[in-house]
Design a protein around this motif. Structure first.
Motif, PDB file in Angstrom:
ATOM      1  N   GLN A  78       0.808  -1.168  -0.133  1.00  0.00           N
ATOM      2  CA  GLN A  78      -0.048   0.157   0.071  1.00  0.00           C
ATOM      3  C   GLN A  78       0.711   1.299  -0.006  1.00  0.00           C
ATOM      4  O   GLN A  78       0.205   2.344   0.239  1.00  0.00           O
ATOM      5  CB  GLN A  78      -0.995   0.114   1.187  1.00  0.00           C
ATOM      6  N   SER A  79       2.104   1.117   0.104  1.00  0.00           N
ATOM      7  CA  SER A  79       2.938   2.301   0.050  1.00  0.00           C
ATOM      8  C   SER A  79       2.751   3.417   1.267  1.00  0.00           C
ATOM      9  O   SER A  79       2.461   4.420   0.975  1.00  0.00           O
ATOM     10  CB  SER A  79       3.152   2.968  -1.120  1.00  0.00           C
TER      11      SER A  79
ATOM     12  N   GLY B 168       2.852   8.643   3.832  1.00  0.00           N
ATOM     13  CA  GLY B 168       2.041   7.925   2.693  1.00  0.00           C
ATOM     14  C   GLY B 168       0.643   7.963   2.658  1.00  0.00           C
ATOM     15  O   GLY B 168      -0.045   9.062   2.872  1.00  0.00           O
ATOM     16  N   GLY B 169      -0.004   6.633   1.941  1.00  0.00           N
ATOM     17  CA  GLY B 169      -1.225   6.669   1.854  1.00  0.00           C
ATOM     18  C   GLY B 169      -1.932   7.439   0.763  1.00  0.00           C
ATOM     19  O   GLY B 169      -3.133   7.548   0.677  1.00  0.00           O
ATOM     20  N   ASN B 170      -1.116   7.883  -0.067  1.00  0.00           N
ATOM     21  CA  ASN B 170      -1.599   8.410  -1.436  1.00  0.00           C
ATOM     22  C   ASN B 170      -1.450   7.872  -2.714  1.00  0.00           C
ATOM     23  O   ASN B 170      -1.029   8.524  -3.746  1.00  0.00           O
ATOM     24  CB  ASN B 170      -1.011   9.960  -1.290  1.00  0.00           C
ATOM     25  N   GLY B 171      -1.125   6.548  -2.431  1.00  0.00           N
ATOM     26  CA  GLY B 171      -0.771   5.643  -3.606  1.00  0.00           C
ATOM     27  C   GLY B 171       0.937   5.889  -3.596  1.00  0.00           C
ATOM     28  O   GLY B 171       1.589   6.405  -2.961  1.00  0.00           O
TER      29      GLY B 171
ATOM     30  N   LEU C 195       5.012   7.412  -0.831  1.00  0.00           N
ATOM     31  CA  LEU C 195       6.143   6.484  -0.627  1.00  0.00           C
ATOM     32  C   LEU C 195       6.075   5.629  -1.915  1.00  0.00           C
ATOM     33  O   LEU C 195       5.109   5.414  -2.273  1.00  0.00           O
ATOM     34  CB  LEU C 195       6.023   5.728   0.667  1.00  0.00           C
ATOM     35  N   TYR C 196       7.081   5.088  -1.940  1.00  0.00           N
ATOM     36  CA  TYR C 196       7.301   3.979  -3.136  1.00  0.00           C
ATOM     37  C   TYR C 196       7.856   2.755  -2.408  1.00  0.00           C
ATOM     38  O   TYR C 196       8.913   2.670  -2.341  1.00  0.00           O
ATOM     39  CB  TYR C 196       8.251   4.477  -4.232  1.00  0.00           C
ATOM     40  N   HIS C 197       6.900   1.770  -2.112  1.00  0.00           N
ATOM     41  CA  HIS C 197       7.054   0.558  -1.495  1.00  0.00           C
ATOM     42  C   HIS C 197       8.115   0.571  -0.330  1.00  0.00           C
ATOM     43  O   HIS C 197       9.456   0.363  -0.451  1.00  0.00           O
ATOM     44  CB  HIS C 197       7.686  -0.414  -2.471  1.00  0.00           C
TER      45      HIS C 197
ATOM     46  N   VAL D 163      12.826   3.551   1.843  1.00  0.00           N
ATOM     47  CA  VAL D 163      12.065   3.221   0.604  1.00  0.00           C
ATOM     48  C   VAL D 163      12.711   2.318  -0.590  1.00  0.00           C
ATOM     49  O   VAL D 163      13.919   2.165  -0.509  1.00  0.00           O
ATOM     50  CB  VAL D 163      11.335   4.411  -0.103  1.00  0.00           C
ATOM     51  N   ASP D 164      12.067   1.938  -1.208  1.00  0.00           N
ATOM     52  CA  ASP D 164      12.547   0.840  -2.354  1.00  0.00           C
ATOM     53  C   ASP D 164      13.602   1.433  -3.256  1.00  0.00           C
ATOM     54  O   ASP D 164      14.260   0.743  -4.263  1.00  0.00           O
ATOM     55  CB  ASP D 164      11.331   0.247  -3.210  1.00  0.00           C
ATOM     56  N   THR D 165      13.430   2.557  -3.488  1.00  0.00           N
ATOM     57  CA  THR D 165      14.402   3.430  -4.400  1.00  0.00           C
ATOM     58  C   THR D 165      15.827   3.728  -3.824  1.00  0.00           C
ATOM     59  O   THR D 165      16.473   4.572  -4.299  1.00  0.00           O
ATOM     60  CB  THR D 165      13.740   4.758  -4.887  1.00  0.00           C
TER      61      THR D 165
END
Length: 241
Positions: free
Chosen positions: A177-178, A195-198, A206-208, A225-227
């Motif tokens: 859900q990031s 996050g909470g906004n896609g 956020l990205y994962h 985060v994943d990046t």
């Protein structure tokens, strides 16, 4: 600087510097000779009591007596003495049950795996599963296991990071859900704190998210985060998420 590619527990590519350098504004001096305290001294993977296979996380108890390793590919939490005097034999503290569903990343593999581990000031250990049912478990020093939340309840969809603050509030990084959620000590009263906004790269996204750390004195939460970035979020300003 040469880069090398690696993958995380979900099979996503990450990059790290070839020489492992750390940029800092302060002088740093690191001890260059370390001692192997868990796993095979030559770096070989295995499933024996003195072996590990892709250790992904580590925590140390409050008395500095034992440390616990999330032994990812062996689907277990291993316990080792801090002062083992060269004895690297571990004890399986918790063994994960097989997943109830086929996971989308590794459909051939039913073995569930630890995605995150945390130990609080009372030495309660919190562990999470990567795959369904994606439970977050609390294990007391006496061995009592409680399921705090899982994907079946609809409360979360995944858990890739755990933090428990001094008031026993539980922070969960939900990779799918990031979003980072905050719960009370019983896994109830869910709040979105980051996050909470896609998923994405905007300031309110956020990205994962992976690991999470809450700096309680400064009232900030730090989320990997994943990046391969770290973002900092205020803990008590939901209006600016």
């Amino acid at each position: 600087e040469e880069k090398r590619a690696s993958t995380d527990m979900y099979g996503h590519r990450q990059s790290s510097s070839q020489n492992g350098s750390i940029k800092s504004n302060a002088a740093r001096r690191w001890q260059q000779v370390g001692a192997v305290v868990a796993g095979d001294e030559q770096g070989h993977s295995g499933s024996g009591p003195n072996e590990l296979n892709t250790p992904s996380d580590i925590v140390i108890d409050s008395k500095n007596q034992y440390f616990y390793v999330a032994d990812y590919e062996n689907s277990r939490i291993q316990r080792f003495p801090v002062n083992g005097n060269g004895d690297r034999t571990g004890v399986t503290f918790y063994k994960f049950e097989n997943s109830t569903e086929t996971n989308p990343w590794r459909p051939y593999d039913k073995a569930n795996k630890p995605s995150a581990i945390f130990i609080d000031r009372n030495d309660n250990i919190y562990v999470a599963e990567v795959y369904c049912p994606c439970r977050v478990l609390k294990i007391t020093p006496g061995g009592q296991v409680t399921t705090l939340m899982d994907a079946k309840s609809g409360i979360i969809q995944s858990c890739s990071g755990i933090f428990v603050d001094k008031d026993d509030n539980i922070y969960i990084s939900d990779w799918i859900q990031s979003t980072v959620f905050k719960f009370d000590r019983n896994g109830k009263n869910k709040q979105v704190v980051a996050g909470g906004n896609g998923y994405g790269s905007a300031p309110n996204q956020l990205y994962h998210p992976m690991g999470i750390y809450v700096a309680e004195k400064s009232e900030q939460s730090y989320i990997r985060v994943d990046t391969s970035l770290v973002s900092c979020w205020p803990m008590f300003e939901p209006a600016v998420r």
